[in-house]
Enzyme design. Structure first.
Site, PDB file in Angstrom:
ATOM      1  N   HIS A   1      43.670  62.849 -17.006  1.00 42.25           N
ATOM      2  CA  HIS A   1      44.504  63.777 -17.783  1.00 42.25           C
ATOM      3  C   HIS A   1      45.479  64.533 -16.871  1.00 42.25           C
ATOM      4  O   HIS A   1      45.239  64.699 -15.681  1.00 42.25           O
ATOM      5  CB  HIS A   1      43.648  64.732 -18.637  1.00 42.25           C
ATOM      6  CG  HIS A   1      42.979  65.845 -17.917  1.00 42.25           C
ATOM      7  ND1 HIS A   1      41.923  66.545 -18.450  1.00 42.25           N
ATOM      8  CD2 HIS A   1      43.186  66.420 -16.704  1.00 42.25           C
ATOM      9  CE1 HIS A   1      41.544  67.488 -17.608  1.00 42.25           C
ATOM     10  NE2 HIS A   1      42.292  67.429 -16.549  1.00 42.25           N
TER      11      HIS A   1
ATOM     12  N   GLU B   1      44.777  64.643 -22.784  1.00 38.68           N
ATOM     13  CA  GLU B   1      43.607  63.810 -22.551  1.00 38.68           C
ATOM     14  C   GLU B   1      43.921  62.356 -22.906  1.00 38.68           C
ATOM     15  O   GLU B   1      44.950  62.077 -23.549  1.00 38.68           O
ATOM     16  CB  GLU B   1      42.448  64.321 -23.419  1.00 38.68           C
ATOM     17  CG  GLU B   1      42.088  65.785 -23.201  1.00 38.68           C
ATOM     18  CD  GLU B   1      41.363  66.056 -21.870  1.00 38.68           C
ATOM     19  OE1 GLU B   1      41.311  65.174 -20.999  1.00 38.68           O
ATOM     20  OE2 GLU B   1      40.858  67.186 -21.719  1.00 38.68           O
TER      21      GLU B   1
HETATM   22  P1  PGA Z   1      41.008  70.553 -10.651  1.00 41.44           P
HETATM   23  O1  PGA Z   1      41.532  70.129 -12.075  1.00 41.44           O
HETATM   24  O2  PGA Z   1      42.222  70.887  -9.847  1.00 41.44           O
HETATM   25  O3  PGA Z   1      40.158  71.770 -10.908  1.00 41.44           O
HETATM   26  O4  PGA Z   1      40.240  69.401 -10.102  1.00 41.44           O
HETATM   27  C1  PGA Z   1      42.608  69.258 -12.154  1.00 41.44           C
HETATM   28  C2  PGA Z   1      42.833  68.881 -13.585  1.00 41.44           C
HETATM   29  O5  PGA Z   1      41.864  68.782 -14.349  1.00 41.44           O
HETATM   30  O6  PGA Z   1      43.992  68.673 -13.955  1.00 41.44           O
END
Ligand code: PGA
Length: 247
Positions: free
Chosen positions: A138, A143
């Site tokens: 995503h 999503e």
């Molecule tokens: P994260 O999330 O930087 O906390 O790994 C990234 C995302 O889900 O887009």
């Protein structure tokens, strides 16, 4: 398609290179309209930008910032709200005037909030949008299955996203507190940015990065939409790059 693909030794180098990218763009255009991510990945980049600002190297006084997304149902000062994150990690330490910092509201009438946010982004779009990536591919809260022409809107979070959202620094007291919905810039909105910077760190992101950059362009992998954009810079550490055929 990709202007640049930068593979760094580790997270700290990824963060420095990401800050270099923003600093260069800011020097070229002091009135940058900047789309900003939250989450774990960009923390180090924000630290770098804040340090450089404190040393007098950067001026954000004419910059407009736009958060990528927000959980639905949280007050902006909830410990897990992305509005609060961007204040704590970036805005309160630099000189973006408060009227120039924007985020989508996660309370009230979702359709109205989405319209308001798109209007603020405006037809000129963003100069840069910085993105992290989810384990499921995503970008923002777009999503798998999200339409590539989607605008800012109300969306349901994938179960995997809700699981990953609960961690010691998340601001959620329990797993069940992670909202089921969010409001996010759509992939269509994201693709209208002039430049895109994609960041990823760690082995857990290796598969998503490989699918995004080298897999088929499919709505099942939202980040694969970036292959349709002409100016994408990818800065990933070695662990996140591990599955790339073309390094
Ligand atoms: P994260 O999330 O930087 O906390 O790994 C990234 C995302 O889900 O887009």
């Amino acid at each position: 398609m990709f202007v640049q693909r930068i593979i760094t030794k580790d997270y700290d180098e990824m963060s420095r290179r990401a800050a270099d990218f923003v600093a260069d763009k800011l020097r070229q255009n002091p009135e940058l309209r900047l789309g900003l991510p939250t989450g774990n990945t960009p923390r180090g980049m924000y630290e770098q930008l804040v340090e450089r600002y404190a040393r007098g190297e950067l001026d954000f006084s004419r910059v407009h910032t736009f958060n990528l997304d927000e959980y639905w149902g949280l007050e902006p000062d909830h410990p897990a709200a992305f509005a609060r994150y961007i204040q704590n990690h970036f805005l309160r330490h630099v000189n973006v005037p408060s009227g120039q910092a924007h985020w989508p509201s996660g309370k009230g009438d979702a359709a109205e909030n989405a319209r308001t946010y798109e209007a603020r982004i405006g037809s000129e779009g963003l100069d840069i949008i910085i993105l992290g990536i989810g384990v499921n591919g995503h970008i923002g809260f777009n999503e798998p299955g999200a339409a590539f022409d989607a605008r800012t809107g109300f969306v349901q979070l994938a179960e995997r996203t809700r699981q990953d959202a609960f961690h010691p620094r998340s601001g959620f007291a329990t797993r069940e507190d992670v909202p089921i919905h969010g409001i996010t810039m759509g992939i269509g909105t994201i693709l209208e940015a002039k430049s895109i910077l994609l960041l990823a760190s760690g082995a857990s992101k290796a598969k998503a990065i490989q699918r995004a950059l080298e897999g088929p362009v499919t709505e099942e992998v939202p980040a694969s939409a970036l292959q349709r954009h002409g100016d994408v810079t990818v800065i990933v550490d070695e662990a996140a790059a591990a599955r790339l055929a073309d390094k």
